[in-house]
Scaffold this motif. Structure first.
Motif, PDB file in Angstrom:
ATOM      1  N   VAL A   8       6.282  13.595  -1.616  1.00  0.00           N
ATOM      2  CA  VAL A   8       7.052  12.699  -2.494  1.00  0.00           C
ATOM      3  C   VAL A   8       6.437  12.667  -3.892  1.00  0.00           C
ATOM      4  CG1 VAL A   8       7.716  10.287  -2.877  1.00  0.00           C
ATOM      5  CG2 VAL A   8       7.964  11.291  -0.612  1.00  0.00           C
ATOM      6  N   ARG A   9       5.111  12.592  -3.965  1.00  0.00           N
ATOM      7  CA  ARG A   9       4.448  12.602  -5.278  1.00  0.00           C
ATOM      8  C   ARG A   9       4.759  13.885  -6.035  1.00  0.00           C
ATOM      9  NH1 ARG A   9      -1.112  11.278  -3.251  1.00  0.00           N
ATOM     10  NH2 ARG A   9      -0.882   9.124  -2.690  1.00  0.00           N
ATOM     11  N   ALA A  10       4.653  15.034  -5.350  1.00  0.00           N
ATOM     12  CA  ALA A  10       4.920  16.320  -6.001  1.00  0.00           C
ATOM     13  C   ALA A  10       6.380  16.393  -6.460  1.00  0.00           C
ATOM     14  CB  ALA A  10       4.610  17.470  -5.031  1.00  0.00           C
ATOM     15  N   TYR A  11       7.279  15.907  -5.636  1.00  0.00           N
ATOM     16  CA  TYR A  11       8.704  15.914  -5.980  1.00  0.00           C
ATOM     17  C   TYR A  11       8.959  15.120  -7.261  1.00  0.00           C
ATOM     18  CZ  TYR A  11      13.692  14.827  -5.604  1.00  0.00           C
ATOM     19  OH  TYR A  11      15.022  14.668  -5.867  1.00  0.00           O
ATOM     20  N   TYR A  12       8.385  13.944  -7.365  1.00  0.00           N
ATOM     21  CA  TYR A  12       8.618  13.112  -8.544  1.00  0.00           C
ATOM     22  C   TYR A  12       7.847  13.571  -9.781  1.00  0.00           C
ATOM     23  CZ  TYR A  12      11.686   9.967  -6.123  1.00  0.00           C
ATOM     24  OH  TYR A  12      12.769   9.457  -5.453  1.00  0.00           O
ATOM     25  N   ARG A  13       6.908  14.508  -9.611  1.00  0.00           N
ATOM     26  CA  ARG A  13       6.232  15.085 -10.778  1.00  0.00           C
ATOM     27  C   ARG A  13       7.066  16.186 -11.422  1.00  0.00           C
ATOM     28  NH1 ARG A  13       1.224  14.562  -7.759  1.00  0.00           N
ATOM     29  NH2 ARG A  13       1.473  16.705  -7.118  1.00  0.00           N
ATOM     30  N   ILE A  14       8.124  16.640 -10.740  1.00  0.00           N
ATOM     31  CA  ILE A  14       9.018  17.638 -11.333  1.00  0.00           C
ATOM     32  C   ILE A  14       9.762  16.946 -12.469  1.00  0.00           C
ATOM     33  CG2 ILE A  14      11.003  19.149 -10.945  1.00  0.00           C
ATOM     34  CD1 ILE A  14      10.132  19.273  -7.952  1.00  0.00           C
ATOM     35  N   HIS A  69       4.187   7.101   6.513  1.00  0.00           N
ATOM     36  CA  HIS A  69       2.772   6.799   6.322  1.00  0.00           C
ATOM     37  C   HIS A  69       1.873   8.035   6.407  1.00  0.00           C
ATOM     38  CE1 HIS A  69       3.713   2.571   6.317  1.00  0.00           C
ATOM     39  NE2 HIS A  69       4.445   2.756   7.384  1.00  0.00           N
ATOM     40  N   ARG A  70       2.447   9.181   6.682  1.00  0.00           N
ATOM     41  CA  ARG A  70       1.651  10.406   6.784  1.00  0.00           C
ATOM     42  C   ARG A  70       1.257  10.901   5.398  1.00  0.00           C
ATOM     43  NH1 ARG A  70       5.465  13.561  10.954  1.00  0.00           N
ATOM     44  NH2 ARG A  70       5.039  12.287  12.766  1.00  0.00           N
ATOM     45  N   ARG A  71       0.079  11.456   5.294  1.00  0.00           N
ATOM     46  CA  ARG A  71      -0.422  11.984   4.024  1.00  0.00           C
ATOM     47  C   ARG A  71       0.491  13.088   3.498  1.00  0.00           C
ATOM     48  NH1 ARG A  71      -3.884  10.693   1.701  1.00  0.00           N
ATOM     49  NH2 ARG A  71      -5.492  11.328   0.324  1.00  0.00           N
ATOM     50  N   GLU A  72       0.963  13.953   4.389  1.00  0.00           N
ATOM     51  CA  GLU A  72       1.832  15.049   3.985  1.00  0.00           C
ATOM     52  C   GLU A  72       3.104  14.516   3.308  1.00  0.00           C
ATOM     53  OE1 GLU A  72       3.781  18.967   6.109  1.00  0.00           O
ATOM     54  OE2 GLU A  72       3.606  17.122   7.290  1.00  0.00           O
ATOM     55  N   THR A  73       3.682  13.458   3.860  1.00  0.00           N
ATOM     56  CA  THR A  73       4.883  12.862   3.276  1.00  0.00           C
ATOM     57  C   THR A  73       4.587  12.310   1.898  1.00  0.00           C
ATOM     58  OG1 THR A  73       5.635  12.246   5.491  1.00  0.00           O
ATOM     59  CG2 THR A  73       6.705  11.149   3.635  1.00  0.00           C
ATOM     60  N   ARG A  95       0.835  -1.210   0.000  1.00  0.00           N
ATOM     61  CA  ARG A  95       0.000   0.000   0.000  1.00  0.00           C
ATOM     62  C   ARG A  95       0.867   1.256   0.000  1.00  0.00           C
ATOM     63  NH1 ARG A  95      -3.217  -1.228   3.789  1.00  0.00           N
ATOM     64  NH2 ARG A  95      -1.940  -0.483   5.501  1.00  0.00           N
ATOM     65  N   LEU A  96       1.941   1.268   0.810  1.00  0.00           N
ATOM     66  CA  LEU A  96       2.830   2.424   0.861  1.00  0.00           C
ATOM     67  C   LEU A  96       3.415   2.718  -0.515  1.00  0.00           C
ATOM     68  CD1 LEU A  96       4.559   4.558   2.400  1.00  0.00           C
ATOM     69  CD2 LEU A  96       6.232   2.721   2.749  1.00  0.00           C
TER      70      LEU A  96
END
Length: 151
Positions: free
Chosen positions: A125-131, A117-121, A30-31
């Motif tokens: 990470v998702r935003a970082y990899y969208r760069i 497991h935090r939503r903020e993390t 899931r992570l």
């Protein structure tokens, strides 16, 4: 008053409870899926499963077999060992696998922090990899590192 549980009843009750190892492996599935921004439906399609089956794997209700774990590692682009990373010693047995097989692997320190497991993390990470631009992504990485206290 409750009647004492017979040996047979206790065994049946244990068999219906998910194994702590299966729960841990499922939480790692899931992570990784969440970090990739992938839905249960999309993961299921890639594996030829329904999203309900993916849900059962992620909750540890259904055990993941070796060939399915191999498929998951390919689809989620992680080594198989990823699914066992950060497993507390008590989950892997009282002695832990690494301690029982001398020299096989270094003993991992228990991972108590719930940061991954935090939503903020996950959103970060998702935003970082969208760069798209690797140079920009590297500058963002360097900026964040520069802003954190030195240990």
């Amino acid at each position: 008053m409750k009647e004492p549980v017979s040996g047979q009843d206790a065994k049946a009750e244990r068999e219906h409870r998910p194994s702590p190892i299966d729960v841990h492996v499922g939480s790692r599935v899931r992570l990784r899926r969440t970090l990739l921004g992938m839905s249960q439906e999309r993961l299921g399609e890639a594996l030829g499963l329904t999203f309900q089956q993916v849900q059962k794997y992620e909750r540890g209700v259904n055990r993941i077999g070796a060939s399915r774990l191999f498929d998951l590692s390919r689809v989620l682009d992680v080594p198989i060992s990823f699914f066992f990373d950060d497993m507390p010693g008590q989950v892997g047995g009282s002695q832990g696998f690494a301690r029982r097989v001398a020299g096989f692997a270094e003993e991992a320190s228990p991972f108590e922090d719930d940061t991954l497991h935090r939503r903020e993390t996950l959103e970060l990470v998702r935003a970082y990899y969208r760069i798209q631009d690797p140079a920009v992504r590297r500058r963002v990485f360097d900026l964040i590192k520069a802003m954190t206290p030195v240990e």
